[in-house]
Each structure stands twice: as structure tokens, then as C-alpha cells.
Design a protein around this motif. Structure first.
Motif, PDB file in Angstrom:
ATOM      1  N   GLY A  24       0.790  -1.226   0.000  1.00  0.00           N
ATOM      2  CA  GLY A  24       0.000   0.000   0.000  1.00  0.00           C
ATOM      3  C   GLY A  24       0.818   1.270   0.000  1.00  0.00           C
ATOM      4  N   VAL A  25       2.083   1.184  -0.410  1.00  0.00           N
ATOM      5  CA  VAL A  25       2.930   2.368  -0.508  1.00  0.00           C
ATOM      6  C   VAL A  25       2.746   2.921  -1.919  1.00  0.00           C
ATOM      7  CG1 VAL A  25       5.286   3.245  -0.313  1.00  0.00           C
ATOM      8  CG2 VAL A  25       4.553   1.338   1.110  1.00  0.00           C
ATOM      9  N   ASP A  26       1.978   4.024  -2.027  1.00  0.00           N
ATOM     10  CA  ASP A  26       1.580   4.532  -3.333  1.00  0.00           C
ATOM     11  C   ASP A  26       2.412   5.708  -3.820  1.00  0.00           C
ATOM     12  OD1 ASP A  26      -0.472   2.668  -3.452  1.00  0.00           O
ATOM     13  OD2 ASP A  26      -1.851   3.998  -2.384  1.00  0.00           O
ATOM     14  N   ARG A  27       2.840   6.569  -2.945  1.00  0.00           N
ATOM     15  CA  ARG A  27       3.554   7.777  -3.361  1.00  0.00           C
ATOM     16  C   ARG A  27       4.977   7.446  -3.788  1.00  0.00           C
ATOM     17  NH1 ARG A  27       1.867  12.933  -0.105  1.00  0.00           N
ATOM     18  NH2 ARG A  27      -0.338  12.518   0.125  1.00  0.00           N
ATOM     19  N   PHE A  28       5.452   8.171  -4.805  1.00  0.00           N
ATOM     20  CA  PHE A  28       6.792   7.937  -5.322  1.00  0.00           C
ATOM     21  C   PHE A  28       7.856   8.302  -4.290  1.00  0.00           C
ATOM     22  CE2 PHE A  28       4.459   8.501  -9.357  1.00  0.00           C
ATOM     23  CZ  PHE A  28       4.752   7.264  -9.897  1.00  0.00           C
ATOM     24  N   CYS A  29       7.605   9.349  -3.508  1.00  0.00           N
ATOM     25  CA  CYS A  29       8.590   9.757  -2.512  1.00  0.00           C
ATOM     26  C   CYS A  29       8.747   8.689  -1.427  1.00  0.00           C
ATOM     27  CB  CYS A  29       8.229  11.107  -1.919  1.00  0.00           C
ATOM     28  SG  CYS A  29       6.619  11.204  -1.120  1.00  0.00           S
ATOM     29  N   CYS A  30       7.647   8.063  -1.039  1.00  0.00           N
ATOM     30  CA  CYS A  30       7.706   7.007  -0.020  1.00  0.00           C
ATOM     31  C   CYS A  30       8.345   5.738  -0.594  1.00  0.00           C
ATOM     32  CB  CYS A  30       6.309   6.696   0.492  1.00  0.00           C
ATOM     33  SG  CYS A  30       5.497   8.069   1.314  1.00  0.00           S
ATOM     34  N   ARG A  31       8.071   5.450  -1.839  1.00  0.00           N
ATOM     35  CA  ARG A  31       8.632   4.264  -2.479  1.00  0.00           C
ATOM     36  C   ARG A  31      10.154   4.367  -2.573  1.00  0.00           C
ATOM     37  NH1 ARG A  31       4.095   1.649  -5.331  1.00  0.00           N
ATOM     38  NH2 ARG A  31       5.448   0.552  -6.780  1.00  0.00           N
ATOM     39  N   ARG A  32      10.641   5.568  -2.882  1.00  0.00           N
ATOM     40  CA  ARG A  32      12.096   5.726  -2.999  1.00  0.00           C
ATOM     41  C   ARG A  32      12.786   5.588  -1.660  1.00  0.00           C
ATOM     42  NH1 ARG A  32      14.020  10.457  -0.410  1.00  0.00           N
ATOM     43  NH2 ARG A  32      12.380  11.989  -0.460  1.00  0.00           N
ATOM     44  N   MET A  33      12.072   5.909  -0.562  1.00  0.00           N
ATOM     45  CA  MET A  33      12.653   5.747   0.766  1.00  0.00           C
ATOM     46  C   MET A  33      12.971   4.272   1.036  1.00  0.00           C
ATOM     47  SD  MET A  33      12.811   8.759   2.179  1.00  0.00           S
ATOM     48  CE  MET A  33      13.011   8.419   3.894  1.00  0.00           C
ATOM     49  N   LEU A  34      12.115   3.388   0.590  1.00  0.00           N
ATOM     50  CA  LEU A  34      12.312   1.960   0.832  1.00  0.00           C
ATOM     51  C   LEU A  34      13.238   1.329  -0.204  1.00  0.00           C
ATOM     52  CD1 LEU A  34       8.669   1.016   1.797  1.00  0.00           C
ATOM     53  CD2 LEU A  34      10.618   1.267   3.321  1.00  0.00           C
ATOM     54  N   VAL A  35      13.077   1.710  -1.454  1.00  0.00           N
ATOM     55  CA  VAL A  35      13.869   1.088  -2.523  1.00  0.00           C
ATOM     56  C   VAL A  35      15.342   1.485  -2.432  1.00  0.00           C
ATOM     57  CG1 VAL A  35      14.195   0.998  -5.018  1.00  0.00           C
ATOM     58  CG2 VAL A  35      11.911   0.849  -4.064  1.00  0.00           C
ATOM     59  N   SER A  36      15.621   2.742  -2.086  1.00  0.00           N
ATOM     60  CA  SER A  36      17.000   3.226  -2.102  1.00  0.00           C
ATOM     61  C   SER A  36      17.727   3.051  -0.771  1.00  0.00           C
ATOM     62  CB  SER A  36      17.028   4.703  -2.498  1.00  0.00           C
ATOM     63  OG  SER A  36      16.381   5.485  -1.522  1.00  0.00           O
ATOM     64  N   HIS A  37      17.054   2.521   0.246  1.00  0.00           N
ATOM     65  CA  HIS A  37      17.684   2.380   1.558  1.00  0.00           C
ATOM     66  C   HIS A  37      18.699   1.232   1.556  1.00  0.00           C
ATOM     67  CE1 HIS A  37      18.233   2.402   5.841  1.00  0.00           C
ATOM     68  NE2 HIS A  37      17.947   1.111   5.881  1.00  0.00           N
ATOM     69  N   THR A  38      19.861   1.493   2.162  1.00  0.00           N
ATOM     70  CA  THR A  38      20.885   0.476   2.357  1.00  0.00           C
ATOM     71  C   THR A  38      21.069   0.298   3.859  1.00  0.00           C
ATOM     72  OG1 THR A  38      21.996   1.188   0.356  1.00  0.00           O
ATOM     73  CG2 THR A  38      23.259  -0.180   1.851  1.00  0.00           C
ATOM     74  N   ASP A  39      20.869  -0.913   4.333  1.00  0.00           N
ATOM     75  CA  ASP A  39      20.950  -1.183   5.762  1.00  0.00           C
ATOM     76  C   ASP A  39      22.412  -1.352   6.168  1.00  0.00           C
ATOM     77  OD1 ASP A  39      19.912  -1.481   8.243  1.00  0.00           O
ATOM     78  OD2 ASP A  39      19.389  -3.596   8.001  1.00  0.00           O
ATOM     79  N   LEU A  40      22.950  -0.375   6.899  1.00  0.00           N
ATOM     80  CA  LEU A  40      24.359  -0.387   7.296  1.00  0.00           C
ATOM     81  C   LEU A  40      24.562  -0.600   8.790  1.00  0.00           C
ATOM     82  CD1 LEU A  40      25.638   2.620   5.175  1.00  0.00           C
ATOM     83  CD2 LEU A  40      25.892   0.201   4.675  1.00  0.00           C
ATOM     84  N   VAL A  41      23.527  -0.968   9.510  1.00  0.00           N
ATOM     85  CA  VAL A  41      23.639  -1.113  10.958  1.00  0.00           C
ATOM     86  C   VAL A  41      24.670  -2.170  11.315  1.00  0.00           C
ATOM     87  CG1 VAL A  41      22.401  -1.778  13.039  1.00  0.00           C
ATOM     88  CG2 VAL A  41      21.315  -0.301  11.374  1.00  0.00           C
ATOM     89  N   ASP A  42      24.662  -3.299  10.634  1.00  0.00           N
ATOM     90  CA  ASP A  42      25.614  -4.372  10.948  1.00  0.00           C
ATOM     91  C   ASP A  42      27.042  -3.989  10.593  1.00  0.00           C
ATOM     92  OD1 ASP A  42      23.509  -5.938  11.809  1.00  0.00           O
ATOM     93  OD2 ASP A  42      23.206  -6.834   9.827  1.00  0.00           O
ATOM     94  N   VAL A  43      27.221  -3.120   9.619  1.00  0.00           N
ATOM     95  CA  VAL A  43      28.565  -2.702   9.198  1.00  0.00           C
ATOM     96  C   VAL A  43      29.153  -1.690  10.172  1.00  0.00           C
ATOM     97  CG1 VAL A  43      29.853  -1.559   7.362  1.00  0.00           C
ATOM     98  CG2 VAL A  43      27.998  -3.121   6.781  1.00  0.00           C
ATOM     99  N   VAL A  44      28.334  -0.777  10.659  1.00  0.00           N
ATOM    100  CA  VAL A  44      28.815   0.319  11.488  1.00  0.00           C
ATOM    101  C   VAL A  44      28.841  -0.022  12.972  1.00  0.00           C
ATOM    102  CG1 VAL A  44      28.352   2.723  12.142  1.00  0.00           C
ATOM    103  CG2 VAL A  44      28.022   1.993   9.801  1.00  0.00           C
ATOM    104  N   SER A  45      28.009  -0.924  13.432  1.00  0.00           N
ATOM    105  CA  SER A  45      27.876  -1.210  14.863  1.00  0.00           C
ATOM    106  C   SER A  45      29.183  -1.642  15.562  1.00  0.00           C
ATOM    107  CB  SER A  45      26.775  -2.222  15.119  1.00  0.00           C
ATOM    108  OG  SER A  45      27.074  -3.441  14.530  1.00  0.00           O
ATOM    109  N   PRO A  46      30.112  -2.358  14.935  1.00  0.00           N
ATOM    110  CA  PRO A  46      31.337  -2.701  15.661  1.00  0.00           C
ATOM    111  C   PRO A  46      32.206  -1.503  16.014  1.00  0.00           C
ATOM    112  CG  PRO A  46      31.073  -4.137  13.763  1.00  0.00           C
ATOM    113  CD  PRO A  46      30.032  -3.074  13.660  1.00  0.00           C
ATOM    114  N   TYR A  47      32.016  -0.364  15.369  1.00  0.00           N
ATOM    115  CA  TYR A  47      32.869   0.805  15.573  1.00  0.00           C
ATOM    116  C   TYR A  47      32.339   1.761  16.626  1.00  0.00           C
ATOM    117  CZ  TYR A  47      34.861  -0.976  11.303  1.00  0.00           C
ATOM    118  OH  TYR A  47      35.424  -1.783  10.376  1.00  0.00           O
ATOM    119  N   GLN A  48      31.198   1.444  17.232  1.00  0.00           N
ATOM    120  CA  GLN A  48      30.651   2.358  18.243  1.00  0.00           C
ATOM    121  C   GLN A  48      31.067   1.970  19.622  1.00  0.00           C
ATOM    122  OE1 GLN A  48      26.471   2.717  17.665  1.00  0.00           O
ATOM    123  NE2 GLN A  48      26.703   3.603  15.652  1.00  0.00           N
TER     124      GLN A  48
END
Length: 64
Positions: free
Chosen positions: A40-64
């Protein structure tokens, strides 16, 4: 880093759809367009938020 809770442009909540989108589109191999339509994600702006997201939590977490 983490998926934003709200769309930067319109303010709609998009964070609640991330887990389902990630499981179905990235890991399940479904077409991202069909997954977003089904969620049900209809707007283009909302769709780009999900499509273009790169999950970096696992990459960055060891450095905190």
C-alpha cells in the motif's frame, strides 16, 4: 543507517513497511514494485525511501 520512520518529503510513515519489504523483495526475490503495491505504498517519494535504503547497521555497529 536505519530506515527512516517517516518519509522525508511527505511525512507518511514508511518505517513500518521495511521488514516486510526487505524480506519479500531483497531476500524473497519478488519484484519490488509488486511488493510496494501490495503493502500500500503509493507515493513515489515514499517508495524511494524503501527502494534506495541500504541497511548499514551491521557494518557500522562494531565501531561504536
Amino acid at each position: 543507517m536505519m530506515v527512516p520512520v517517516r518519509c522525508f518529503t511527505c511525512g507518511n510513515v514508511v518505517g513500518e513497511h521495511w521488514e516486510a519489504f526487505d524480506e519479500r523483495a531483497n531476500e524473497g526475490g519478488e519484484d519490488p514494485q509488486e511488493v510496494l503495491d501490495d503493502l500500500g505504498v503509493d507515493r513515489f517519494c515514499c517508495r524511494r525511501m524503501l527502494v534506495s535504503h541500504t541497511d548499514l547497521v551491521d557494518v557500522v555497529s562494531p565501531y561504536q
